[in-house]
Structure formats: structure tokens, C-alpha cells
Design a protein around this motif. Sequence first.
Motif, PDB file in Angstrom:
ATOM      1  N   GLU A 396       0.834  -1.197   0.000  1.00 24.19           N
ATOM      2  CA  GLU A 396       0.000   0.000   0.000  1.00 24.19           C
ATOM      3  C   GLU A 396       0.868   1.246   0.000  1.00 24.19           C
ATOM      4  N   LEU A 401      -3.077   0.507  -3.828  1.00 25.78           N
ATOM      5  CA  LEU A 401      -2.948  -0.674  -2.972  1.00 25.78           C
ATOM      6  C   LEU A 401      -2.923  -1.900  -3.876  1.00 25.78           C
ATOM      7  N   LYS A 410      -6.359   4.448  -5.781  1.00 27.99           N
ATOM      8  CA  LYS A 410      -7.259   5.061  -4.804  1.00 27.99           C
ATOM      9  C   LYS A 410      -8.023   6.245  -5.395  1.00 27.99           C
TER      10      LYS A 410
END
Length: 421
Positions: A396, A401, A410
Motif C-alpha cells: 500500500e 494498494l 485510490k
Amino acid sequence: MINDKVLSIILGGGQGSRLYPLTASRSKPAVPIAGKYRLVDIPISNCINSDIKRMYVLTQFNSASLNRHIKNTYHFSFFSSAFVDVLAAEQTIASDKWFQGTADAVRQSMHHFLQHDFEYALILSGDQLYQMDFNNMIARHEEAGAKISIATYPVNAKDATSFGILKSDENNVITSFIEKPSEDQLKDWKSEVSDDMKSDGREYLASMGIYIFNRDLLIELMDNPDTIDFGKEIIPQSINKHKTLSYPFEGYWTDIGNIDSFFEANLGLTDAIPDFNLYDVNQRVYTRARILPTSKISGTTLNSSVIAEGCLIHAAMIERSVIGIRSRIGKESTVINTYMMGCDFYESLEEIQSNNIPILLGIGERCFIKNTIIDKNCRIGDDVRINGGKHLEDKETEMYLIKDGIVVIKKGAVIPKGFVI
């Protein structure tokens, strides 16, 4: 028409940690699926298609976007008793705690439910993909004179350890129940299933987390504050005291509990004949009506892909991918096995020039994207290479991630030009 006998209660789930980072800024029912819907649209649509139009959605984490979606989507006539209301966990004189489990969520919200007349409470999960006519389940419940009904689904031994597993008699009355049994315990829990299910190795009846409770019994069961979960406590404690019916279901159903199942459920929509049929006029999936233009595609080879409205696509190739609303993909880019959620807004040429935006919304030029989930409003620069797969270790960063070989970009992330994963 409204089924006045039934009040539907849709459980939004907890923090949704297994779906992180998709749940970092939104509740699990608000996670976008299939390029234009939200997870919560599935149980709500099943209810509407079953003429059940009084619904509460219970949630407590990041509920702002869910509230907004439901407020902007589900409008019924002023002269109707139909509604979809979101109930977030709230402090009251009776309780100052957040929801501790599924039953506790219902208990803490009971004062809202009891303002309505209903005979049956239909309790649903907010994070499952399926199409079901609840009227059939309610009819079976009434015919059998049951106090509780549980929708059940045959699963294989590998999956059985993740569910509540039950056994029933020849009248589908549940005789025993075990929550998430170990592999050692499974040998005693096989059930009679259809030949198709048996040949698939799916011989264990799992609870789908879809319940019908008679109103009076639900009130009685909610009186005990020590029971906080339906699967762990309410159901095991009730089957020998109250007639509990199994309602076998053998259609398509998947529990979207983690990134892997979420990814596969979305990419499954690209199959020639998908298990989840978005084109069934009798089982429509409803969502927010957006006034968007048609998608424009130039010079792109498309294969087994789903493209939502409002997209601007100049890619070289898109294969087995779901491309969400307002997506932009630049020239000579290749997108394979990817779910791109799209964007909440467009950037105008004036905005791009006046704000000197170096990386535009969407995917830039000459990119290669594979085995990836791209959350909403991401900016991926030119010449980026993302090659997801089992060769990648879990990891991450601020931007992305990696989980089980799937790369998740994200929400709102900016991936610089030339970046490689």
C-alpha cells in the motif's frame, strides 16, 4: 402497488475494511459497481421489483455519499407511502453506542420501524449481487406458518467455512445451524441439493443473510440486548424455539465481501451471457438518472467490454473491462481486465488551460493497464504501465494498494507520467 405487509431493512455493514480502499471515504453500500450503479441499488431494486417500497438503509460509516445517492435517486409519489430512508447510527437515551452487529443495528433502530404497520420485516444485506423476487419467499413463509425464514444458497466446502451453514428437514424447516464451521466440522453438514448443485460440489446450505421475521417475534427478540448478531446468536438460538424455514435459492448470488470478489463480480458482467443479467426487463436495476451524453469512441478495438454513458475514448484496445461514467482514455492506451469507475464531473478545456492542469482526469496516452480497479476521479498520466497479477506482492502507498494481485488506484489519486507498477 405497494406490499403493505412488508417493511424492508437493508443492513449497510460495518467499516467495510475488507473492501478498503474502496470504503476509505464511502460506506460499503455506496461503492460503485458495473460502471454506473451503487451496491445499495441491488437490494433496493429487488425490493421495488417485488412491490416492496418501504425501505430503511442502516449504516454508520462514511454515510454522506450514500445519503446523497439515495436522496437523488429514489423519489416516489407524494401520494404514496413509499420511501427509502437512510438511518445512520445515532446516540439516544436508550443507547450511546455505535451498532455492535447486525441485530444490534436493528435493535437500535426499532423505534423508527415501529412507526409503521407491517406484518413481516425483510432484512437484507447491502453488499450482495443477485436478483430475487421476494414475493415467492414471503408466500412460502406464510404457507408454512413460519416465524422466521432464511434464504439459503448451496456452496462448496471451500466457501462453506465463511458462512452460516444449516440443515433442514423434508419440509425445509431448519433443524440445525452452525456459524462459519471449521473444515473438520463440515463432514456432518451436507444437505440434499439438486443434481446440478451436487455435480458442482455445492452440497452445503449457506445462509444468504436474507431473513424474514414476523413483526411480533422481531420485537420480542430485540428485547434482549445481549444478542448483537443475527448469524452468531439470533438464528442459532431461535431455530429450536420458533419455526424457522429455509428458502432455497439457486439463481446467481455473490457476497461482495472483499476486493477479489468485487473485482470478479464486475468483470463477470463482460461475459457473453453474464450470470448477473442487467438486461432483464422484469428485474431492472435502478439507479440515479443522470443527464449524460452518449459515449464517443474513436479508433478503439473493443472486446467483451461494458462502456457506460458519457465516455470519451481514444484507446487502442479495451478488453474484458468495465468502463464507468464520464471516463476518458487517451490515444494508443491498452486496458485489459480492468474496472474503471469513471468520474463525477467533466473538466472543460477552459478549466484545463486556466488552471494549467498537467494530468487530466482519466487515463492518459500510451498507457498499459491490466488487472486493475481505478476508483473515481483518478488522473493517470501518459506512458503509465500498471500490470497487475499474482507476481505482485501485497503493498500500500498513498496512491494505490495491491491485494491478491489486483492493483487498486485510490479515489482521486494522481499517477505521474511514466509511472510503472
